[in-house]
Design an enzyme around this catalytic site. Structure first.
Site, PDB file in Angstrom:
ATOM      1  N   LYS A   1      71.085  38.281  22.724  1.00 25.80           N
ATOM      2  CA  LYS A   1      71.180  37.996  21.284  1.00 25.80           C
ATOM      3  C   LYS A   1      69.856  37.468  20.741  1.00 25.80           C
ATOM      4  O   LYS A   1      69.367  37.926  19.721  1.00 25.80           O
ATOM      5  CB  LYS A   1      72.277  36.937  21.011  1.00 25.80           C
ATOM      6  CG  LYS A   1      73.661  37.332  21.439  1.00 25.80           C
ATOM      7  CD  LYS A   1      74.679  36.251  21.115  1.00 25.80           C
ATOM      8  CE  LYS A   1      74.444  34.941  21.832  1.00 25.80           C
ATOM      9  NZ  LYS A   1      74.578  35.002  23.296  1.00 25.80           N
TER      10      LYS A   1
ATOM     11  N   ARG B   1      66.213  34.178  33.510  1.00 27.98           N
ATOM     12  CA  ARG B   1      65.653  33.779  32.203  1.00 27.98           C
ATOM     13  C   ARG B   1      64.733  32.567  32.377  1.00 27.98           C
ATOM     14  O   ARG B   1      65.053  31.630  33.094  1.00 27.98           O
ATOM     15  CB  ARG B   1      66.788  33.427  31.234  1.00 27.98           C
ATOM     16  CG  ARG B   1      66.269  32.823  29.935  1.00 27.98           C
ATOM     17  CD  ARG B   1      67.228  32.952  28.796  1.00 27.98           C
ATOM     18  NE  ARG B   1      68.473  32.235  28.969  1.00 27.98           N
ATOM     19  CZ  ARG B   1      69.479  32.292  28.087  1.00 27.98           C
ATOM     20  NH1 ARG B   1      69.374  33.022  27.001  1.00 27.98           N
ATOM     21  NH2 ARG B   1      70.585  31.614  28.310  1.00 27.98           N
TER      22      ARG B   1
ATOM     23  N   ARG C   1      66.423  26.986  32.214  1.00 27.59           N
ATOM     24  CA  ARG C   1      67.198  26.007  31.451  1.00 27.59           C
ATOM     25  C   ARG C   1      68.267  25.378  32.337  1.00 27.59           C
ATOM     26  O   ARG C   1      68.855  26.063  33.166  1.00 27.59           O
ATOM     27  CB  ARG C   1      67.888  26.706  30.268  1.00 27.59           C
ATOM     28  CG  ARG C   1      67.011  26.819  29.040  1.00 27.59           C
ATOM     29  CD  ARG C   1      67.547  27.770  28.001  1.00 27.59           C
ATOM     30  NE  ARG C   1      68.972  27.669  27.730  1.00 27.59           N
ATOM     31  CZ  ARG C   1      69.599  28.458  26.848  1.00 27.59           C
ATOM     32  NH1 ARG C   1      68.920  29.373  26.162  1.00 27.59           N
ATOM     33  NH2 ARG C   1      70.889  28.344  26.638  1.00 27.59           N
TER      34      ARG C   1
HETATM   35  P1  ADP Z   1      71.104  35.235  24.649  1.00 31.01           P
HETATM   36  O1  ADP Z   1      70.308  34.818  23.441  1.00 31.01           O
HETATM   37  O2  ADP Z   1      72.203  36.210  24.321  1.00 31.01           O
HETATM   38  O3  ADP Z   1      71.611  34.082  25.455  1.00 31.01           O
HETATM   39  P2  ADP Z   1      68.526  36.167  25.687  1.00 31.01           P
HETATM   40  O4  ADP Z   1      68.004  36.996  24.553  1.00 31.01           O
HETATM   41  O5  ADP Z   1      67.883  34.843  25.904  1.00 31.01           O
HETATM   42  O6  ADP Z   1      70.138  36.041  25.609  1.00 31.01           O
HETATM   43  O7  ADP Z   1      68.412  37.064  27.007  1.00 31.01           O
HETATM   44  C1  ADP Z   1      68.825  36.556  28.289  1.00 31.01           C
HETATM   45  C2  ADP Z   1      67.821  36.970  29.356  1.00 31.01           C
HETATM   46  O8  ADP Z   1      67.899  38.384  29.578  1.00 31.01           O
HETATM   47  C3  ADP Z   1      66.373  36.682  28.985  1.00 31.01           C
HETATM   48  O9  ADP Z   1      65.681  36.300  30.150  1.00 31.01           O
HETATM   49  C4  ADP Z   1      65.863  38.003  28.417  1.00 31.01           C
HETATM   50  O10 ADP Z   1      64.451  38.154  28.621  1.00 31.01           O
HETATM   51  C5  ADP Z   1      66.653  39.021  29.246  1.00 31.01           C
HETATM   52  N1  ADP Z   1      67.033  40.227  28.480  1.00 31.01           N
HETATM   53  C6  ADP Z   1      67.387  40.315  27.158  1.00 31.01           C
HETATM   54  N2  ADP Z   1      67.692  41.573  26.819  1.00 31.01           N
HETATM   55  C7  ADP Z   1      67.560  42.318  27.947  1.00 31.01           C
HETATM   56  C8  ADP Z   1      67.735  43.715  28.257  1.00 31.01           C
HETATM   57  N3  ADP Z   1      68.137  44.588  27.331  1.00 31.01           N
HETATM   58  N4  ADP Z   1      67.499  44.103  29.533  1.00 31.01           N
HETATM   59  C9  ADP Z   1      67.099  43.208  30.477  1.00 31.01           C
HETATM   60  N5  ADP Z   1      66.915  41.896  30.258  1.00 31.01           N
HETATM   61  C10 ADP Z   1      67.138  41.451  29.010  1.00 31.01           C
HETATM   62  P1  AMP Z   2      72.456  29.267  23.346  1.00 34.04           P
HETATM   63  O1  AMP Z   2      71.027  28.889  23.235  1.00 34.04           O
HETATM   64  O2  AMP Z   2      72.954  30.075  22.169  1.00 34.04           O
HETATM   65  O3  AMP Z   2      72.784  29.937  24.670  1.00 34.04           O
HETATM   66  O4  AMP Z   2      73.305  27.909  23.290  1.00 34.04           O
HETATM   67  C1  AMP Z   2      73.163  26.926  24.311  1.00 34.04           C
HETATM   68  C2  AMP Z   2      74.300  25.914  24.215  1.00 34.04           C
HETATM   69  O5  AMP Z   2      74.253  25.241  22.932  1.00 34.04           O
HETATM   70  C3  AMP Z   2      75.715  26.494  24.291  1.00 34.04           C
HETATM   71  O6  AMP Z   2      76.161  26.704  25.626  1.00 34.04           O
HETATM   72  C4  AMP Z   2      76.514  25.395  23.568  1.00 34.04           C
HETATM   73  O7  AMP Z   2      76.715  24.271  24.395  1.00 34.04           O
HETATM   74  C5  AMP Z   2      75.563  24.977  22.452  1.00 34.04           C
HETATM   75  N1  AMP Z   2      75.779  25.771  21.227  1.00 34.04           N
HETATM   76  C6  AMP Z   2      74.922  26.653  20.642  1.00 34.04           C
HETATM   77  N2  AMP Z   2      75.453  27.192  19.543  1.00 34.04           N
HETATM   78  C7  AMP Z   2      76.701  26.652  19.415  1.00 34.04           C
HETATM   79  C8  AMP Z   2      77.774  26.831  18.490  1.00 34.04           C
HETATM   80  N3  AMP Z   2      77.687  27.692  17.458  1.00 34.04           N
HETATM   81  N4  AMP Z   2      78.894  26.107  18.682  1.00 34.04           N
HETATM   82  C9  AMP Z   2      79.017  25.255  19.699  1.00 34.04           C
HETATM   83  N5  AMP Z   2      78.055  25.057  20.621  1.00 34.04           N
HETATM   84  C10 AMP Z   2      76.905  25.741  20.489  1.00 34.04           C
END
Ligand code: ADP
Ligand code: AMP
Length: 214
Positions: free
Chosen positions: A13, A127, A160
């Site tokens: 995302k 990640r 993280r």
């Molecule tokens: P989210 O915001 O949904 O938690 P991220 O955008 O941070 O996910 O992506 C999670 C991990 O996967 C990151 O390390 C990112 O670089 C990697 N990633 C994102 N999209 C892809 C993809 N299409 N293919 C492979 N790795 C990806």
């Molecule tokens: P993210 O960076 O989107 O993966 O979010 C990391 C963490 O932040 C999640 O696992 C939740 O603990 C908290 N968090 C982020 N967005 C929300 C939301 N909209 N509602 C509740 N918790 C959230």
């Protein structure tokens, strides 16, 4: 253009939201980034949010909703925004709809980045995040030029705390129980679009641009 990014933790995302924000010149609003910035700055909100985040739980709606409602009413959001990680519960989605209704608006798209659970554990374990500027990398799919150093700002990149395997499993459970129902919620509103998030990042982005328009 007002866009919601849906999908499991680690689905991509944030990766796609950053590109959308750049291409369409709209702000990228990530609740996870906002909480992490608050933790880094030692604010009261940060202290409260951390206790939930470290356990892989959601931060309560009461701490989350007002924050987003304030943010989307700022001047830079007047041409739209891309929400990343919000809403994550039905009450959050209802709060968002209610706030927009007050100003005579509705969301335009909810884009579900679809990735099965078995791919997620690998994604999250690889990640690496820059806690200074929020850039995200992956040790295999998007490595930094210099190991452990952010390409954008030169700070250290880290795994993280909530990307450790035991927490990832919990976050996936929370996703299925609390966030996945939003797929039907937005399907009913006729704004749901699904992209195959297992494809390489550039292809996922192409699919999104095909939906939003070039
Ligand atoms: P989210 O915001 O949904 O938690 P991220 O955008 O941070 O996910 O992506 C999670 C991990 O996967 C990151 O390390 C990112 O670089 C990697 N990633 C994102 N999209 C892809 C993809 N299409 N293919 C492979 N790795 C990806
Ligand atoms: P993210 O960076 O989107 O993966 O979010 C990391 C963490 O932040 C999640 O696992 C939740 O603990 C908290 N968090 C982020 N967005 C929300 C939301 N909209 N509602 C509740 N918790 C959230």
């Amino acid at each position: 253009m007002k866009i919601i990014m849906l999908g499991a933790p680690g689905a991509g995302k944030g990766t796609q939201a950053k590109r959308i924000a750049e291409k369409y010149s709209i702000p990228h609003i990530s609740t996870g980034d906002i909480f992490r910035a608050n933790i880094k700055n030692g604010t009261e909100l940060g202290k409260k949010a951390k206790t939930y985040m470290d356990q892989g739980a959601l931060v309560p709606d009461a701490l989350t909703c007002d924050l987003v409602m304030d943010r989307i009413q700022q001047e830079d959001c007047k041409n739209g925004f891309v929400l990343d990680g919000f809403p994550r519960t039905i009450p959050q989605a209802e709060a968002l709809d209610a706030a927009l209704k007050n100003i005579g608006q509705t969301m335009d798209y909810a884009i579900d980045v679809d990735v099965p659970d078995e791919n997620i554990v690998n994604r999250m374990g690889g990640r690496r995040a820059c806690l200074n500027c929020g850039a995200t990398y992956h040790i295999t799919f998007h490595p930094t030029k210099e190991e452990g150093k952010c390409d954008a700002c030169g700070s250290e990149t880290v795994l993280r705390d909530d990307d450790k395997p035991e927490t990832v499993q919990k976050r996936l459970e929370v996703y299925h129980a609390q966030t996945q129902p939003l797929i039907d919620y937005y399907k009913e509103q006729n704004i749901l679009k699904t992209v195959d998030g297992t494809r390489p990042m550039d292809e996922v982005f192409e699919a999104i641009v095909a939906i939003l328009g070039a």
